[in-house]
Design an enzyme around this catalytic site. Structure first.
Site, PDB file in Angstrom:
ATOM      1  N   CYS A  14     -12.303   0.644 -10.648  1.00 45.09           N
ATOM      2  CA  CYS A  14     -13.431   1.572 -10.532  1.00 45.09           C
ATOM      3  C   CYS A  14     -13.503   2.516 -11.722  1.00 45.09           C
ATOM      4  CB  CYS A  14     -13.356   2.367  -9.229  1.00 45.09           C
ATOM      5  SG  CYS A  14     -11.882   3.403  -9.088  1.00 45.09           S
ATOM      6  N   ASP A  52      -5.922  -3.967  -7.036  1.00 44.50           N
ATOM      7  CA  ASP A  52      -7.026  -3.011  -6.869  1.00 44.50           C
ATOM      8  C   ASP A  52      -6.469  -1.595  -6.888  1.00 44.50           C
ATOM      9  OD1 ASP A  52      -9.438  -1.782  -6.311  1.00 44.50           O
ATOM     10  OD2 ASP A  52      -9.442  -2.312  -4.184  1.00 44.50           O
ATOM     11  N   GLU A  75       0.851  -1.192   0.000  1.00 45.04           N
ATOM     12  CA  GLU A  75       0.000   0.000   0.000  1.00 45.04           C
ATOM     13  C   GLU A  75       0.883   1.237   0.000  1.00 45.04           C
ATOM     14  OE1 GLU A  75      -2.528   3.003   0.115  1.00 45.04           O
ATOM     15  OE2 GLU A  75      -3.138   0.944  -0.318  1.00 45.04           O
TER      16      GLU A  75
END
Length: 490
Positions: free
Chosen positions: A428, A401, A348
Protein backbone atom coordinates in the site's frame (compact mmCIF):
# COMPACT_ATOMS: atom_id res chain seq x y z
CA UNK A 1 -16.51 26.77 18.84
CA UNK A 2 -14.78 28.74 16.09
CA UNK A 3 -12.88 26.82 13.44
CA UNK A 4 -9.10 26.65 14.03
CA UNK A 5 -7.26 28.99 11.71
CA UNK A 6 -3.85 28.74 10.12
CA UNK A 7 -1.24 31.37 10.94
CA UNK A 8 -0.93 34.17 8.40
CA UNK A 9 2.16 33.50 6.27
CA UNK A 10 3.62 35.16 3.20
CA UNK A 11 2.02 33.96 -0.01
CA UNK A 12 4.11 33.08 -3.03
CA UNK A 13 3.27 32.44 -6.66
CA UNK A 14 4.97 29.40 -8.17
CA UNK A 15 4.87 27.15 -11.21
CA UNK A 16 4.17 23.58 -10.15
CA UNK A 17 6.58 20.81 -11.14
CA UNK A 18 6.20 17.02 -11.07
CA UNK A 19 4.19 14.99 -8.60
CA UNK A 20 6.08 13.41 -5.71
CA UNK A 21 5.27 10.57 -3.35
CA UNK A 22 3.13 11.70 -0.42
CA UNK A 23 0.32 13.66 -2.04
CA UNK A 24 2.14 16.79 -3.12
CA UNK A 25 3.91 18.29 -6.13
CA UNK A 26 7.35 19.85 -6.27
CA UNK A 27 7.82 23.59 -6.84
CA UNK A 28 10.84 25.85 -6.40
CA UNK A 29 11.23 29.41 -5.20
CA UNK A 30 14.62 31.14 -5.09
CA UNK A 31 16.28 27.73 -5.22
CA UNK A 32 14.21 26.35 -2.32
CA UNK A 33 12.23 23.14 -2.84
CA UNK A 34 8.58 23.45 -1.77
CA UNK A 35 6.24 20.48 -1.46
CA UNK A 36 2.85 21.83 -2.51
CA UNK A 37 -0.43 20.07 -1.73
CA UNK A 38 -3.65 20.53 -3.73
CA UNK A 39 -1.71 21.42 -6.89
CA UNK A 40 -1.36 19.79 -10.32
CA UNK A 41 1.85 19.63 -12.38
CA UNK A 42 2.11 22.52 -14.83
CA UNK A 43 -0.19 24.88 -12.96
CA UNK A 44 0.67 28.38 -11.80
CA UNK A 45 -0.68 28.82 -8.29
CA UNK A 46 -0.56 31.05 -5.28
CA UNK A 47 0.53 29.15 -2.18
CA UNK A 48 0.57 29.69 1.57
CA UNK A 49 3.56 28.24 3.40
CA UNK A 50 2.60 25.84 6.18
CA UNK A 51 6.15 24.81 7.19
CA UNK A 52 8.96 27.23 6.37
CA UNK A 53 11.81 27.19 8.89
CA UNK A 54 14.80 29.10 7.53
CA UNK A 55 17.17 26.17 8.08
CA UNK A 56 14.83 23.50 6.65
CA UNK A 57 15.92 21.56 3.56
CA UNK A 58 12.49 22.12 2.06
CA UNK A 59 9.24 23.92 2.79
CA UNK A 60 5.61 22.80 2.66
CA UNK A 61 2.63 24.74 1.34
CA UNK A 62 -1.05 24.59 0.40
CA UNK A 63 -2.56 26.12 -2.72
CA UNK A 64 -4.68 29.17 -1.91
CA UNK A 65 -5.50 30.40 -5.43
CA UNK A 66 -5.13 29.00 -8.94
CA UNK A 67 -3.68 31.44 -11.46
CA UNK A 68 -3.41 29.06 -14.44
CA UNK A 69 -5.32 25.81 -14.03
CA UNK A 70 -4.57 22.36 -15.42
CA UNK A 71 -7.21 20.80 -17.70
CA UNK A 72 -7.44 18.00 -15.10
CA UNK A 73 -8.59 20.38 -12.32
CA UNK A 74 -12.22 19.94 -11.20
CA UNK A 75 -14.38 21.40 -8.44
CA UNK A 76 -13.65 19.63 -5.17
CA UNK A 77 -16.50 17.36 -4.07
CA UNK A 78 -16.01 17.95 -0.31
CA UNK A 79 -16.05 21.55 1.02
CA UNK A 80 -14.19 20.68 4.24
CA UNK A 81 -11.30 19.18 2.24
CA UNK A 82 -11.19 21.90 -0.43
CA UNK A 83 -7.98 23.93 -0.02
CA UNK A 84 -9.33 26.89 -2.01
CA UNK A 85 -12.47 27.20 0.12
CA UNK A 86 -10.43 26.74 3.28
CA UNK A 87 -8.12 29.58 2.23
CA UNK A 88 -11.11 31.83 1.58
CA UNK A 89 -12.25 31.33 5.19
CA UNK A 90 -8.66 31.66 6.49
CA UNK A 91 -8.66 28.04 7.62
CA UNK A 92 -7.14 24.71 6.68
CA UNK A 93 -8.69 21.78 4.81
CA UNK A 94 -9.16 18.42 6.47
CA UNK A 95 -6.87 15.65 5.32
CA UNK A 96 -8.01 12.51 3.55
CA UNK A 97 -9.02 13.83 0.12
CA UNK A 98 -5.91 15.62 -1.10
CA UNK A 99 -6.52 14.63 -4.76
CA UNK A 100 -10.19 15.68 -4.76
CA UNK A 101 -9.39 18.64 -7.04
CA UNK A 102 -8.29 16.26 -9.83
CA UNK A 103 -10.32 14.32 -12.36
CA UNK A 104 -10.33 10.57 -11.73
CA UNK A 105 -8.23 10.07 -14.86
CA UNK A 106 -5.82 12.74 -13.66
CA UNK A 107 -5.52 11.06 -10.25
CA UNK A 108 -4.58 7.72 -11.78
CA UNK A 109 -2.08 9.45 -14.05
CA UNK A 110 -0.29 11.01 -11.10
CA UNK A 111 -0.32 7.75 -9.16
CA UNK A 112 1.13 5.92 -12.15
CA UNK A 113 3.91 8.49 -12.32
CA UNK A 114 4.66 8.03 -8.60
CA UNK A 115 4.82 4.24 -8.82
CA UNK A 116 7.17 4.46 -11.78
CA UNK A 117 9.39 7.11 -10.18
CA UNK A 118 9.74 5.20 -6.92
CA UNK A 119 10.54 1.91 -8.63
CA UNK A 120 13.10 3.59 -10.86
CA UNK A 121 14.77 5.75 -8.21
CA UNK A 122 14.54 3.48 -5.14
CA UNK A 123 13.92 0.07 -6.70
CA UNK A 124 16.56 0.29 -9.42
CA UNK A 125 14.26 -0.73 -12.29
CA UNK A 126 15.12 0.75 -15.69
CA UNK A 127 12.60 2.85 -17.67
CA UNK A 128 12.51 0.15 -20.36
CA UNK A 129 11.75 -2.52 -17.78
CA UNK A 130 8.97 -0.40 -16.31
CA UNK A 131 7.55 0.18 -19.79
CA UNK A 132 7.28 -3.58 -20.21
CA UNK A 133 5.94 -4.31 -16.71
CA UNK A 134 3.55 -1.42 -16.19
CA UNK A 135 1.82 -0.72 -19.49
CA UNK A 136 -1.65 -0.61 -17.87
CA UNK A 137 -0.66 1.97 -15.22
CA UNK A 138 -2.87 2.35 -12.15
CA UNK A 139 -6.17 0.58 -12.80
CA UNK A 140 -9.68 1.79 -11.96
CA UNK A 141 -11.60 -0.61 -9.68
CA UNK A 142 -14.87 1.35 -9.65
CA UNK A 143 -15.70 1.48 -13.37
CA UNK A 144 -18.60 -0.97 -13.01
CA UNK A 145 -20.11 0.53 -9.85
CA UNK A 146 -22.98 2.95 -9.47
CA UNK A 147 -22.48 6.61 -10.33
CA UNK A 148 -21.24 7.54 -6.86
CA UNK A 149 -18.67 4.76 -6.95
CA UNK A 150 -17.57 5.70 -10.47
CA UNK A 151 -17.05 9.21 -9.09
CA UNK A 152 -14.77 7.73 -6.42
CA UNK A 153 -17.26 8.20 -3.56
CA UNK A 154 -18.87 5.79 -1.08
CA UNK A 155 -16.02 3.27 -0.98
CA UNK A 156 -14.60 3.40 2.55
CA UNK A 157 -15.89 0.67 4.86
CA UNK A 158 -13.75 1.97 7.72
CA UNK A 159 -13.32 5.55 8.90
CA UNK A 160 -11.46 7.07 11.82
CA UNK A 161 -12.58 10.38 13.32
CA UNK A 162 -11.21 12.81 15.84
CA UNK A 163 -13.30 14.93 18.20
CA UNK A 164 -13.10 18.71 18.63
CA UNK A 165 -12.65 20.18 22.15
CA UNK A 166 -16.36 21.01 22.11
CA UNK A 167 -17.35 17.39 21.44
CA UNK A 168 -18.08 17.64 17.70
CA UNK A 169 -17.14 14.93 15.23
CA UNK A 170 -14.10 16.08 13.27
CA UNK A 171 -10.96 15.27 11.32
CA UNK A 172 -7.42 16.59 11.49
CA UNK A 173 -5.92 19.07 9.09
CA UNK A 174 -2.86 17.64 7.33
CA UNK A 175 0.21 17.39 9.61
CA UNK A 176 -1.64 19.34 12.28
CA UNK A 177 -3.16 18.87 15.72
CA UNK A 178 -6.04 21.12 14.68
CA UNK A 179 -9.36 19.27 14.48
CA UNK A 180 -11.98 20.60 12.08
CA UNK A 181 -15.67 19.75 12.55
CA UNK A 182 -17.29 17.91 9.63
CA UNK A 183 -20.87 17.34 8.54
CA UNK A 184 -20.34 14.45 6.12
CA UNK A 185 -17.76 11.91 4.93
CA UNK A 186 -18.37 11.47 1.18
CA UNK A 187 -15.77 8.71 0.81
CA UNK A 188 -17.57 6.47 3.33
CA UNK A 189 -20.16 3.90 2.35
CA UNK A 190 -23.77 4.98 3.07
CA UNK A 191 -24.06 2.84 6.22
CA UNK A 192 -21.44 5.03 7.94
CA UNK A 193 -22.98 8.36 6.97
CA UNK A 194 -26.43 7.10 7.94
CA UNK A 195 -25.26 7.07 11.56
CA UNK A 196 -25.11 10.90 11.37
CA UNK A 197 -22.36 10.96 13.95
CA UNK A 198 -21.89 14.71 13.51
CA UNK A 199 -25.19 15.21 15.37
CA UNK A 200 -23.93 13.43 18.51
CA UNK A 201 -22.20 15.04 21.50
CA UNK A 202 -18.84 13.26 21.85
CA UNK A 203 -17.63 15.23 24.87
CA UNK A 204 -15.22 12.99 26.79
CA UNK A 205 -14.38 10.93 23.68
CA UNK A 206 -11.07 11.42 21.87
CA UNK A 207 -11.30 9.07 18.88
CA UNK A 208 -14.11 7.32 17.05
CA UNK A 209 -13.54 4.38 14.71
CA UNK A 210 -16.33 2.96 12.56
CA UNK A 211 -16.31 -0.35 10.66
CA UNK A 212 -19.22 -1.09 8.32
CA UNK A 213 -18.75 -4.17 6.12
CA UNK A 214 -19.98 -3.73 2.56
CA UNK A 215 -22.10 -6.88 2.96
CA UNK A 216 -24.46 -5.02 5.32
CA UNK A 217 -23.88 -7.47 8.18
CA UNK A 218 -23.74 -4.78 10.86
CA UNK A 219 -21.74 -1.72 11.88
CA UNK A 220 -19.35 -1.40 14.81
CA UNK A 221 -18.48 1.92 16.51
CA UNK A 222 -15.39 2.04 18.73
CA UNK A 223 -15.14 4.86 21.28
CA UNK A 224 -11.80 5.87 22.83
CA UNK A 225 -12.28 8.14 25.88
CA UNK A 226 -10.06 11.19 26.37
CA UNK A 227 -6.75 10.13 27.89
CA UNK A 228 -6.53 10.93 31.57
CA UNK A 229 -10.26 11.01 32.30
CA UNK A 230 -11.35 9.15 35.40
CA UNK A 231 -12.99 5.77 34.91
CA UNK A 232 -16.28 7.27 36.04
CA UNK A 233 -16.15 10.21 33.61
CA UNK A 234 -14.96 8.15 30.65
CA UNK A 235 -17.54 5.45 31.37
CA UNK A 236 -20.29 8.05 31.48
CA UNK A 237 -19.15 9.53 28.14
CA UNK A 238 -19.16 6.12 26.45
CA UNK A 239 -22.62 5.27 27.83
CA UNK A 240 -24.04 8.64 26.72
CA UNK A 241 -22.86 8.12 23.13
CA UNK A 242 -24.01 4.49 23.18
CA UNK A 243 -27.52 5.58 24.21
CA UNK A 244 -27.65 8.05 21.32
CA UNK A 245 -26.61 5.36 18.86
CA UNK A 246 -29.04 2.84 20.33
CA UNK A 247 -31.90 5.20 19.46
CA UNK A 248 -31.18 4.90 15.72
CA UNK A 249 -33.51 2.88 13.51
CA UNK A 250 -30.65 0.45 12.82
CA UNK A 251 -28.39 0.76 15.86
CA UNK A 252 -24.74 -0.27 15.50
CA UNK A 253 -22.71 -2.31 17.91
CA UNK A 254 -20.74 -0.09 20.31
CA UNK A 255 -17.59 -0.82 22.27
CA UNK A 256 -15.21 1.11 24.48
CA UNK A 257 -11.75 0.97 22.94
CA UNK A 258 -8.18 1.44 24.10
CA UNK A 259 -6.04 2.35 21.05
CA UNK A 260 -2.83 1.60 22.96
CA UNK A 261 -3.46 -2.13 23.30
CA UNK A 262 -6.58 -2.62 21.08
CA UNK A 263 -8.56 -3.81 24.11
CA UNK A 264 -12.31 -3.43 23.73
CA UNK A 265 -15.22 -3.63 26.13
CA UNK A 266 -18.55 -4.28 24.45
CA UNK A 267 -21.32 -1.89 25.44
CA UNK A 268 -24.01 -2.87 22.93
CA UNK A 269 -24.07 -5.67 20.39
CA UNK A 270 -20.74 -7.37 19.64
CA UNK A 271 -17.10 -6.35 19.46
CA UNK A 272 -16.43 -7.64 15.94
CA UNK A 273 -17.75 -7.40 12.40
CA UNK A 274 -18.40 -10.08 9.79
CA UNK A 275 -16.58 -9.59 6.50
CA UNK A 276 -17.22 -11.80 3.49
CA UNK A 277 -15.69 -12.61 0.12
CA UNK A 278 -17.21 -14.75 -2.62
CA UNK A 279 -16.11 -17.95 -0.91
CA UNK A 280 -15.29 -17.17 2.70
CA UNK A 281 -16.51 -15.48 5.88
CA UNK A 282 -14.20 -13.65 8.29
CA UNK A 283 -14.57 -12.38 11.82
CA UNK A 284 -12.59 -9.15 12.39
CA UNK A 285 -12.42 -7.97 15.99
CA UNK A 286 -12.40 -4.32 17.07
CA UNK A 287 -9.78 -2.33 15.20
CA UNK A 288 -8.33 -5.42 13.50
CA UNK A 289 -7.03 -4.90 9.98
CA UNK A 290 -9.23 -5.31 6.93
CA UNK A 291 -8.95 -3.68 3.51
CA UNK A 292 -10.99 -0.46 3.58
CA UNK A 293 -12.20 -0.23 -0.04
CA UNK A 294 -15.38 -2.21 -0.58
CA UNK A 295 -13.86 -3.94 -3.65
CA UNK A 296 -10.33 -4.37 -2.30
CA UNK A 297 -10.58 -7.95 -0.92
CA UNK A 298 -11.61 -9.37 -4.30
CA UNK A 299 -9.31 -7.15 -6.36
CA UNK A 300 -6.23 -7.99 -4.31
CA UNK A 301 -6.85 -11.73 -3.87
CA UNK A 302 -7.63 -12.09 -7.58
CA UNK A 303 -4.40 -10.28 -8.49
CA UNK A 304 -2.05 -11.91 -5.98
CA UNK A 305 -3.32 -15.47 -6.28
CA UNK A 306 -3.83 -14.95 -10.00
CA UNK A 307 -0.10 -14.33 -10.45
CA UNK A 308 0.75 -17.48 -8.48
CA UNK A 309 -1.82 -19.68 -10.21
CA UNK A 310 -0.95 -18.47 -13.70
CA UNK A 311 2.70 -19.17 -13.05
CA UNK A 312 2.01 -22.69 -11.84
CA UNK A 313 3.27 -21.99 -8.32
CA UNK A 314 0.04 -23.09 -6.56
CA UNK A 315 -1.23 -26.64 -6.86
CA UNK A 316 -2.52 -29.52 -4.76
CA UNK A 317 -0.01 -30.42 -2.09
CA UNK A 318 2.02 -27.21 -2.28
CA UNK A 319 3.69 -25.72 0.81
CA UNK A 320 2.92 -21.97 0.96
CA UNK A 321 3.04 -19.06 3.40
CA UNK A 322 0.92 -15.99 4.04
CA UNK A 323 3.03 -13.37 5.82
CA UNK A 324 1.39 -10.47 7.68
CA UNK A 325 -1.72 -12.57 7.22
CA UNK A 326 -4.25 -10.52 9.19
CA UNK A 327 -7.57 -12.26 9.72
CA UNK A 328 -6.95 -14.63 6.82
CA UNK A 329 -7.99 -12.81 3.63
CA UNK A 330 -5.26 -14.53 1.59
CA UNK A 331 -4.82 -17.57 3.84
CA UNK A 332 -8.30 -18.93 3.14
CA UNK A 333 -8.02 -19.02 -0.68
CA UNK A 334 -4.44 -20.30 -0.40
CA UNK A 335 -5.77 -23.22 1.66
CA UNK A 336 -8.34 -23.90 -1.06
CA UNK A 337 -5.64 -23.82 -3.74
CA UNK A 338 -3.24 -26.28 -2.06
CA UNK A 339 -5.99 -28.62 -0.84
CA UNK A 340 -5.92 -30.93 2.19
CA UNK A 341 -2.58 -32.43 1.15
CA UNK A 342 -0.86 -29.04 1.10
CA UNK A 343 0.14 -26.75 3.92
CA UNK A 344 -0.23 -23.03 4.64
CA UNK A 345 1.80 -21.14 7.22
CA UNK A 346 -0.04 -18.00 8.39
CA UNK A 347 2.04 -15.43 10.28
CA UNK A 348 0.59 -12.31 11.91
CA UNK A 349 2.12 -9.98 14.48
CA UNK A 350 -1.05 -8.69 16.16
CA UNK A 351 -2.29 -11.05 18.89
CA UNK A 352 -5.94 -10.04 18.45
CA UNK A 353 -5.90 -10.38 14.68
CA UNK A 354 -4.09 -13.72 14.95
CA UNK A 355 -6.87 -14.95 17.23
CA UNK A 356 -9.38 -13.91 14.57
CA UNK A 357 -7.44 -15.94 12.01
CA UNK A 358 -7.64 -19.00 14.26
CA UNK A 359 -11.41 -18.64 14.49
CA UNK A 360 -11.78 -18.01 10.77
CA UNK A 361 -9.63 -20.96 9.69
CA UNK A 362 -10.28 -23.52 12.43
CA UNK A 363 -11.79 -25.96 9.91
CA UNK A 364 -8.75 -25.85 7.59
CA UNK A 365 -6.44 -28.50 9.03
CA UNK A 366 -3.71 -27.71 6.48
CA UNK A 367 -3.31 -24.19 7.94
CA UNK A 368 -0.80 -23.49 10.72
CA UNK A 369 -1.28 -20.08 12.40
CA UNK A 370 1.62 -18.51 14.26
CA UNK A 371 1.66 -15.12 15.98
CA UNK A 372 4.86 -13.12 16.14
CA UNK A 373 7.50 -11.27 14.13
CA UNK A 374 7.75 -12.56 10.59
CA UNK A 375 11.56 -12.67 10.42
CA UNK A 376 11.82 -14.57 13.71
CA UNK A 377 9.20 -17.15 12.77
CA UNK A 378 10.74 -17.72 9.34
CA UNK A 379 14.07 -18.33 11.03
CA UNK A 380 12.62 -21.12 13.18
CA UNK A 381 10.80 -23.02 10.43
CA UNK A 382 12.13 -26.46 9.54
CA UNK A 383 10.60 -28.54 6.79
CA UNK A 384 9.80 -31.67 8.78
CA UNK A 385 11.08 -33.88 11.56
CA UNK A 386 13.10 -35.80 8.94
CA UNK A 387 14.84 -32.63 7.71
CA UNK A 388 18.48 -32.30 8.60
CA UNK A 389 19.11 -30.07 11.57
CA UNK A 390 19.34 -26.43 10.64
CA UNK A 391 17.76 -26.82 7.17
CA UNK A 392 15.09 -24.24 6.55
CA UNK A 393 11.60 -24.92 5.34
CA UNK A 394 11.24 -24.24 1.64
CA UNK A 395 8.00 -22.68 0.35
CA UNK A 396 6.57 -23.22 -3.11
CA UNK A 397 4.90 -19.80 -2.97
CA UNK A 398 4.46 -16.89 -0.57
CA UNK A 399 1.98 -14.03 -0.25
CA UNK A 400 3.67 -11.04 1.41
CA UNK A 401 1.36 -8.20 2.53
CA UNK A 402 3.35 -6.03 4.95
CA UNK A 403 2.17 -2.85 6.71
CA UNK A 404 2.74 0.58 5.17
CA UNK A 405 6.39 0.65 6.26
CA UNK A 406 7.14 -2.37 4.09
CA UNK A 407 8.78 -5.70 4.90
CA UNK A 408 12.29 -4.35 5.41
CA UNK A 409 15.74 -5.82 4.97
CA UNK A 410 15.54 -8.36 7.81
CA UNK A 411 12.28 -9.89 6.56
CA UNK A 412 13.51 -9.98 2.97
CA UNK A 413 16.71 -11.74 4.09
CA UNK A 414 14.78 -14.30 6.16
CA UNK A 415 12.26 -14.90 3.38
CA UNK A 416 14.87 -15.36 0.66
CA UNK A 417 16.60 -17.91 2.91
CA UNK A 418 13.52 -20.15 2.65
CA UNK A 419 14.08 -20.34 -1.15
CA UNK A 420 10.48 -19.88 -2.30
CA UNK A 421 9.72 -20.34 -5.98
CA UNK A 422 7.71 -17.13 -6.16
CA UNK A 423 6.39 -14.30 -3.99
CA UNK A 424 3.20 -12.31 -4.54
CA UNK A 425 3.93 -8.97 -2.87
CA UNK A 426 0.96 -6.74 -1.95
CA UNK A 427 1.85 -3.17 -0.97
CA UNK A 428 0.00 0.00 0.00
CA UNK A 429 3.04 2.29 -0.21
CA UNK A 430 5.10 2.73 -3.41
CA UNK A 431 8.22 3.98 -1.61
CA UNK A 432 8.33 1.09 0.88
CA UNK A 433 7.60 -1.35 -1.92
CA UNK A 434 10.40 0.07 -4.07
CA UNK A 435 12.90 -0.17 -1.22
CA UNK A 436 11.97 -3.81 -0.69
CA UNK A 437 12.28 -4.46 -4.43
CA UNK A 438 15.87 -3.24 -4.18
CA UNK A 439 16.54 -5.55 -1.21
CA UNK A 440 15.15 -8.46 -3.21
CA UNK A 441 17.23 -7.46 -6.25
CA UNK A 442 20.37 -7.45 -4.12
CA UNK A 443 19.48 -11.01 -3.10
CA UNK A 444 19.09 -12.12 -6.74
CA UNK A 445 15.35 -11.62 -7.23
CA UNK A 446 13.40 -9.65 -9.83
CA UNK A 447 9.94 -8.22 -10.46
CA UNK A 448 8.29 -10.46 -13.05
CA UNK A 449 4.78 -8.97 -13.11
CA UNK A 450 3.27 -5.76 -11.74
CA UNK A 451 -0.21 -4.29 -11.36
CA UNK A 452 -1.48 -1.27 -9.42
CA UNK A 453 -5.00 -0.34 -8.34
CA UNK A 454 -6.77 2.89 -7.43
CA UNK A 455 -8.21 1.54 -4.19
CA UNK A 456 -8.05 4.93 -2.46
CA UNK A 457 -9.81 7.39 -4.80
CA UNK A 458 -9.25 11.12 -4.15
CA UNK A 459 -6.16 10.37 -2.05
CA UNK A 460 -2.53 9.89 -3.10
CA UNK A 461 -2.49 6.28 -1.89
CA UNK A 462 -2.23 3.38 -4.32
CA UNK A 463 -2.07 -0.40 -3.95
CA UNK A 464 0.43 -2.46 -5.92
CA UNK A 465 0.65 -6.23 -6.47
CA UNK A 466 3.83 -7.74 -7.87
CA UNK A 467 5.13 -11.20 -8.69
CA UNK A 468 8.75 -11.65 -7.59
CA UNK A 469 10.89 -14.58 -8.72
CA UNK A 470 14.56 -15.52 -8.52
CA UNK A 471 16.33 -13.80 -11.42
CA UNK A 472 18.13 -16.97 -12.47
CA UNK A 473 15.02 -19.16 -12.50
CA UNK A 474 12.59 -19.55 -15.45
CA UNK A 475 9.62 -17.21 -15.18
CA UNK A 476 7.14 -20.00 -14.42
CA UNK A 477 7.13 -23.54 -13.19
CA UNK A 478 5.49 -24.61 -16.44
CA UNK A 479 8.33 -22.97 -18.34
CA UNK A 480 10.82 -24.94 -16.28
CA UNK A 481 8.98 -28.19 -16.98
CA UNK A 482 8.88 -27.45 -20.71
CA UNK A 483 12.59 -26.67 -20.69
CA UNK A 484 13.33 -29.94 -18.91
CA UNK A 485 11.25 -31.95 -21.41
CA UNK A 486 12.93 -30.25 -24.34
CA UNK A 487 16.33 -31.03 -22.85
CA UNK A 488 15.47 -34.71 -22.37
CA UNK A 489 14.52 -35.15 -26.04
CA UNK A 490 17.67 -33.51 -27.45
Amino acid sequence: MSEPTTPVTPRLTVTVGPVAHGGHCVARHDGRVIFVRHAIPGETVEISLTEHDDDAKFWRADVTRVVEASPERVAHFWPEADALKAAARHGAPVGGAEFGHLSRTGQRGLKTAVVREQLERLGGLSPDRLDALFTAGVEDVDAKGNQAQRDGLGWRTRVGYAVTPSGKLGMHAHRSHSILPIQDMPLAIPAINELRLWEIDFTGIERVEVAAPANGSGTLVLLAPVFGLSDKASGAAVKRVARALAALETPPSVARWNPENSAIEVVNGRGWVKETTDDHEFRVTGDGFWQIHRNAPKVLTDAALGFLLQGGYLNDGADVADLYAGAGLFTAPLADAVGPDGSVLSVEGSPGTSRDARKNLHASEQVEILQGRVEKILGTQSRSSQTAAGQRRRFDAVVLDPPRAGAGKAVVRALVATSPSAIAYVSCDPAAFARDVKYFANAGWQVEKLRAFDLYPHTHHVETVALLIPATRPATVSAAVSAAKASSTD
